[in-house]
Design a protein around this motif. Structure first.
Motif, PDB file in Angstrom:
ATOM      1  N   LYS A   1       0.900  -1.285   0.027  1.00 50.88           N
ATOM      2  CA  LYS A   1      -0.055  -0.037  -0.066  1.00 50.88           C
ATOM      3  C   LYS A   1       0.839   1.278   0.147  1.00 50.88           C
ATOM      4  CE  LYS A   1      -3.658   2.470   2.571  1.00 50.88           C
ATOM      5  NZ  LYS A   1      -4.603   2.284   3.515  1.00 50.88           N
TER       6      LYS A   1
ATOM      7  N   LYS B   1      -6.988   0.831  -1.227  1.00 56.55           N
ATOM      8  CA  LYS B   1      -7.762   0.035  -0.218  1.00 56.55           C
ATOM      9  C   LYS B   1      -7.815  -1.107  -0.411  1.00 56.55           C
ATOM     10  CE  LYS B   1     -10.990   4.150   0.102  1.00 56.55           C
ATOM     11  NZ  LYS B   1     -12.492   4.651   0.048  1.00 56.55           N
TER      12      LYS B   1
ATOM     13  N   HIS C   1     -14.932   1.207  -4.450  1.00 56.72           N
ATOM     14  CA  HIS C   1     -13.631   1.864  -3.759  1.00 56.72           C
ATOM     15  C   HIS C   1     -14.306   3.058  -3.544  1.00 56.72           C
ATOM     16  CE1 HIS C   1      -9.850   4.011  -3.633  1.00 56.72           C
ATOM     17  NE2 HIS C   1      -9.246   2.929  -3.720  1.00 56.72           N
TER      18      HIS C   1
ATOM     19  N   ASP D   1     -10.335   2.561   4.832  1.00 55.85           N
ATOM     20  CA  ASP D   1      -9.985   1.364   4.312  1.00 55.85           C
ATOM     21  C   ASP D   1      -9.652   0.327   5.286  1.00 55.85           C
ATOM     22  OD1 ASP D   1      -8.304  -0.398   2.843  1.00 55.85           O
ATOM     23  OD2 ASP D   1      -6.403   0.354   3.355  1.00 55.85           O
TER      24      ASP D   1
END
Length: 221
Positions: free
Chosen positions: A11, A22, A132, A138
């Motif tokens: 990430k 995410k 998303h 997240d």
């Protein structure tokens, strides 16, 4: 080290490339989104080692995004697939990028994704983008297995449940904070709601248990 332990290093890497990242969206371990017209979508699949299962997952995801990355733990003895020229050449021909995650949590760029001819499935792509954008924060680390994924729908259902804790309400009472309240209450996918009378909804014991498992604050009406 588990697959979820690979998520945060990957990430950070993708965020460094300018993506909002995410986890666990549309069966994809990692989804990065860069807004624009059209938005740019990247998908990264995680495995403890580079193998055929990881490659097949990437092939399946390719039609829903603009770039596909494969990420796995770097082998300690330098004998993993990431050092196999045949594996790298196959990924290069498919246009996939490769990321190696070290034991210390670093990320090595092994192969950059290639810009190939469009191969998109518009429906899959739009579903990834919608989920998303709808998901708040997240809440699900990429690589999760054997437990419920905190989807945008589940987040909205929990928000509705939280607003019913202090007593029954009508869907329109919940709608300012939850535009999809009517559909969520009527469908009652998780069994969290009950309608004691027409047009009125209350929370069930299952709904209260869900709020104990996933605590959320009731949004302002």
């Amino acid at each position: 080290m588990t697959e979820t332990s690979l998520y945060k290093p990957v990430k950070r890497f993708l965020e460094g490339l300018g993506y909002l990242v995410k986890g666990e969206i549309g069966h994809c371990d990692v989804v990065g989104l860069r807004e624009g017209e059209p938005p740019v979508v990247v998908v990264c699949e995680l495995k403890m080692q580079f193998n055929m299962d990881l490659l097949l997952q990437a092939v399946d995801r390719a039609s829903a995004c603009d770039e596909v990355w494969l990420a796995a733990r770097m082998s300690k003895r330098g004998k993993g697939r990431e050092h196999d020229a045949r594996f790298r050449n196959l990924c290069r021909r498919l246009g996939f990028g490769l990321l190696g995650v070290t034991g210390a949590g670093g990320v090595e760029l092994l192969l950059s994704p290639a810009a190939l001819a469009p191969r998109r499935d518009p429906r899959k792509r739009s579903r990834l983008i919608e989920e998303h954008r709808r998901r708040r924060g997240d809440p699900a680390e990429g690589g999760m297995t054997r437990q419920p994924i905190m989807t945008a729908y589940r987040q909205e259902a929990l928000s509705c449940a939280a607003m019913l804790v202090d007593g029954p309400k009508r869907p329109r009472d919940l709608r300012p904070a939850n535009p999809n309240a009517q559909k969520i209450l009527h469908r009652n996918v998780y069994g969290w709601f009950v309608s004691p009378e027409r047009g009125i909804y209350d929370i069930t014991d299952a709904g209260r248990a869900a709020l104990l498992r996933w605590p959320v604050e009731a949004p302002a009406p």
